[in-house]
Structure formats: structure tokens, C-alpha cells
Scaffold this motif. Structure first.
Motif, PDB file in Angstrom:
ATOM      1  N   ALA A 193       0.823  -1.211   0.000  1.00  0.00           N
ATOM      2  CA  ALA A 193       0.000   0.000   0.000  1.00  0.00           C
ATOM      3  C   ALA A 193       0.861   1.267   0.000  1.00  0.00           C
ATOM      4  O   ALA A 193       0.464   2.288  -0.555  1.00  0.00           O
ATOM      5  N   LYS A 194       2.042   1.196   0.624  1.00  0.00           N
ATOM      6  CA  LYS A 194       2.930   2.350   0.726  1.00  0.00           C
ATOM      7  C   LYS A 194       4.329   1.964   0.248  1.00  0.00           C
ATOM      8  O   LYS A 194       5.275   1.884   1.046  1.00  0.00           O
ATOM      9  N   PRO A 195       4.488   1.694  -1.034  1.00  0.00           N
ATOM     10  CA  PRO A 195       5.747   1.132  -1.541  1.00  0.00           C
ATOM     11  C   PRO A 195       6.955   2.042  -1.429  1.00  0.00           C
ATOM     12  O   PRO A 195       8.090   1.582  -1.537  1.00  0.00           O
ATOM     13  N   THR A 196       6.732   3.344  -1.216  1.00  0.00           N
ATOM     14  CA  THR A 196       7.866   4.256  -1.073  1.00  0.00           C
ATOM     15  C   THR A 196       8.180   4.556   0.391  1.00  0.00           C
ATOM     16  O   THR A 196       9.089   5.337   0.677  1.00  0.00           O
ATOM     17  N   ALA A 197       7.454   3.917   1.302  1.00  0.00           N
ATOM     18  CA  ALA A 197       7.640   4.234   2.712  1.00  0.00           C
ATOM     19  C   ALA A 197       7.834   3.001   3.590  1.00  0.00           C
ATOM     20  O   ALA A 197       8.532   3.072   4.604  1.00  0.00           O
TER      21      ALA A 197
ATOM     22  N   GLU B  42      13.861  -4.631   2.056  1.00  0.00           N
ATOM     23  CA  GLU B  42      13.676  -3.586   1.062  1.00  0.00           C
ATOM     24  C   GLU B  42      12.277  -2.994   1.084  1.00  0.00           C
ATOM     25  O   GLU B  42      11.339  -3.580   1.618  1.00  0.00           O
ATOM     26  N   MET B  43      12.151  -1.847   0.415  1.00  0.00           N
ATOM     27  CA  MET B  43      10.854  -1.297   0.050  1.00  0.00           C
ATOM     28  C   MET B  43      10.529  -1.775  -1.359  1.00  0.00           C
ATOM     29  O   MET B  43      11.428  -2.029  -2.163  1.00  0.00           O
ATOM     30  N   LEU B  44       9.249  -1.869  -1.678  1.00  0.00           N
ATOM     31  CA  LEU B  44       8.842  -2.332  -2.997  1.00  0.00           C
ATOM     32  C   LEU B  44       9.352  -1.401  -4.097  1.00  0.00           C
ATOM     33  O   LEU B  44       9.720  -1.855  -5.185  1.00  0.00           O
ATOM     34  N   ILE B  45       9.415  -0.110  -3.827  1.00  0.00           N
ATOM     35  CA  ILE B  45       9.912   0.833  -4.821  1.00  0.00           C
ATOM     36  C   ILE B  45      11.375   0.539  -5.154  1.00  0.00           C
ATOM     37  O   ILE B  45      11.812   0.706  -6.300  1.00  0.00           O
ATOM     38  N   GLU B  46      12.144   0.075  -4.183  1.00  0.00           N
ATOM     39  CA  GLU B  46      13.548  -0.267  -4.425  1.00  0.00           C
ATOM     40  C   GLU B  46      13.659  -1.507  -5.318  1.00  0.00           C
ATOM     41  O   GLU B  46      14.542  -1.580  -6.186  1.00  0.00           O
ATOM     42  N   VAL B  47      12.760  -2.459  -5.098  1.00  0.00           N
ATOM     43  CA  VAL B  47      12.723  -3.642  -5.960  1.00  0.00           C
ATOM     44  C   VAL B  47      12.418  -3.225  -7.394  1.00  0.00           C
ATOM     45  O   VAL B  47      13.081  -3.664  -8.346  1.00  0.00           O
TER      46      VAL B  47
ATOM     47  N   ARG C  88       6.337  -8.579 -11.327  1.00  0.00           N
ATOM     48  CA  ARG C  88       5.156  -7.711 -11.199  1.00  0.00           C
ATOM     49  C   ARG C  88       5.543  -6.242 -11.249  1.00  0.00           C
ATOM     50  O   ARG C  88       4.839  -5.420 -11.861  1.00  0.00           O
ATOM     51  N   ALA C  89       6.649  -5.902 -10.606  1.00  0.00           N
ATOM     52  CA  ALA C  89       7.072  -4.501 -10.557  1.00  0.00           C
ATOM     53  C   ALA C  89       7.443  -3.985 -11.942  1.00  0.00           C
ATOM     54  O   ALA C  89       7.126  -2.848 -12.304  1.00  0.00           O
ATOM     55  N   VAL C  90       8.105  -4.822 -12.749  1.00  0.00           N
ATOM     56  CA  VAL C  90       8.484  -4.423 -14.098  1.00  0.00           C
ATOM     57  C   VAL C  90       7.246  -4.287 -14.984  1.00  0.00           C
ATOM     58  O   VAL C  90       7.105  -3.312 -15.735  1.00  0.00           O
ATOM     59  N   VAL C  91       6.335  -5.250 -14.899  1.00  0.00           N
ATOM     60  CA  VAL C  91       5.101  -5.170 -15.677  1.00  0.00           C
ATOM     61  C   VAL C  91       4.335  -3.899 -15.332  1.00  0.00           C
ATOM     62  O   VAL C  91       3.860  -3.171 -16.216  1.00  0.00           O
ATOM     63  N   SER C  92       4.220  -3.596 -14.045  1.00  0.00           N
ATOM     64  CA  SER C  92       3.500  -2.400 -13.607  1.00  0.00           C
ATOM     65  C   SER C  92       4.133  -1.138 -14.188  1.00  0.00           C
ATOM     66  O   SER C  92       3.435  -0.235 -14.666  1.00  0.00           O
TER      67      SER C  92
ATOM     68  N   LEU D 121       2.332   1.531  -8.551  1.00  0.00           N
ATOM     69  CA  LEU D 121       3.038   0.384  -7.994  1.00  0.00           C
ATOM     70  C   LEU D 121       2.184  -0.466  -7.044  1.00  0.00           C
ATOM     71  O   LEU D 121       2.291  -1.706  -7.072  1.00  0.00           O
ATOM     72  N   PRO D 122       1.332   0.119  -6.200  1.00  0.00           N
ATOM     73  CA  PRO D 122       0.491  -0.743  -5.353  1.00  0.00           C
ATOM     74  C   PRO D 122      -0.378  -1.721  -6.140  1.00  0.00           C
ATOM     75  O   PRO D 122      -0.746  -2.783  -5.628  1.00  0.00           O
TER      76      PRO D 122
END
Length: 202
Positions: A107-111, A118-123, A153-157, A164-165
Motif C-alpha cells: 500500500a505504501k511502496p515508497t515508505a 527492502e521497500m517495494l519501490i527499491e525492488v 510484477r514490478a516491471v510489468v506495472s 506500484l500498489p
């Protein structure tokens, strides 16, 4: 243009048990080998130029099976590695129910940062950087990458312009193919989460 085949590794015993793997050196099991072998058979005729892989055991084993019909040696690239989540490795996911960080991570990939991880944004940043490097290096080539659900998933998004969420709503199963056609910063999705029997290539 780059044709990028994103492949999730085969199943492991920890997947079946519902355990958090992270960077743990967990091998694929018999079912995982069968999944990857079936996909490798479907991709035998594909003009795969190079195969890259996350350096973890489960992805490396899968990449070797996929590379064999093409007489290629997989190239490790740490940017395609699984999400770092050292603090939870080996735990059962059901033991972590109710942990706020599980929901906050998507829900908060940058925080929100996973425990010792890691954070999802870093992935997403590292995986997209790897994809963009391939766009430059492999012009008009077909390249395969063996990775994990979160990086795929992150690349597809990213290339579909999704927030990103929303990546959490994209399902990526073991031994499946997701196919993208990429140019710098732009992409077209040709296949998503395709099991071997659904793979059709020109």
C-alpha cells in the motif's frame, strides 16, 4: 525493440509449505523441475539470445534447465533477485498474519520497508534498471530472465503505467512466462503469467 521473456522459477518445498524464502538458498522441488522442463520444451524454438537469472538457488537451477536447449549459460544479475526480507526468512506466512508491515509494503511502496529488507519501490527501481540496460544491450533480440514474482510484477506495472500498489493484483505463478516488447521507457505486454500449455510464439 527488445523481446523480454520474464520467467518465474519453479516451485520449491518452501513455496508449498508457505514459508518466506527471501534470499534463502532453497532449491526447486520435483514439481518445480517439471514446471520448468515443460516451459523449456515450449521455448525450444524461441530465438533466445541470452538468459539472465537472479543468482539465488531456485532461479539458477530453473535457468540452467531453460538454457540447456539453446546451449547457453545463464548470466547472474543481482538486480533480478527476490525482495530482501532477511528478518522473516524461514517463517511461515500464516505466522505473520496481522503484521501491519505486510499490508503497508504494497500500500505504501515508497515508505514501508520489510524487516531487515527492502521497500517495494527499491525492488522496482533495480529491476527496471536491469530491463532498461537490456533494451540498450540487446536491440532487436529475444532475451529471457529468470526471476521472482515481485520483480516481475514490478516491471510489468512500470511498463504498463500502473501505480506500484496495483502490482499486488498481478498474479505470477511458478514456471510461467510473461512476455514484454520493450523500447526505452515503453512496453507492450504480449503474455502474462502464461503456463507452458498457453505459450504460443511466432
Amino acid at each position: 525493440m527488445l523481446t523480454l521473456a520474464l520467467i518465474r522459477h519453479g516451485e520449491t518445498d518452501w513455496n508449498r509449505e508457505g514459508r518466506v524464502m527471501g534470499w534463502a538458498p532453497v532449491p526447486i522441488n520435483a514439481a518445480g523441475r517439471a514446471q520448468v522442463a515443460q516451459l523449456a520444451e515450449r521455448l525450444k524454438a524461441a530465438p533466445i539470445h541470452t538468459i539472465y537469472t537472479s543468482p539465488l538457488t531456485r532461479t539458477t537451477e530453473s535457468a540452467i534447465l531453460l538454457a540447456a536447449p539453446h546451449n547457453l549459460s545463464p548470466i547472474p544479475d543481482e538486480r533480478w533477485i527476490e525482495t530482501k526480507i532477511t528478518g522473516w526468512e524461514g517463517k511461515l506466512w500464516k505466522e505473520l498474519e496481522g503484521q501491519p508491515i505486510r499490508e503497508q509494503y504494497y500500500a505504501k511502496p515508497t515508505a514501508a520497508r520489510l524487516p531487515d529488507g527492502e521497500m517495494l519501490i527499491e525492488v522496482q527501481q533495480r529491476a527496471v534498471a536491469a530491463a532498461e540496460a537490456l533494451v540498450k544491450q540487446h536491440v532487436n533480440q529475444f532475451v529471457a530472465v529468470v526471476s521472482h514474482a515481485d520483480p516481475i510484477r514490478a516491471v510489468v506495472s512500470y511498463y504498463l503505467g500502473l501505480e506500484l500498489p496495483a502490482s499486488r493484483t498481478i498474479r505470477i505463478d511458478h514456471g510461467t512466462l510473461t512476455l514484454l516488447e520493450l523500447e526505452h521507457g515503453a512496453g507492450t505486454l504480449r503474455l502474462l503469467n502464461a503456463p507452458p500449455e498457453m505459450v504460443r510464439l511466432p
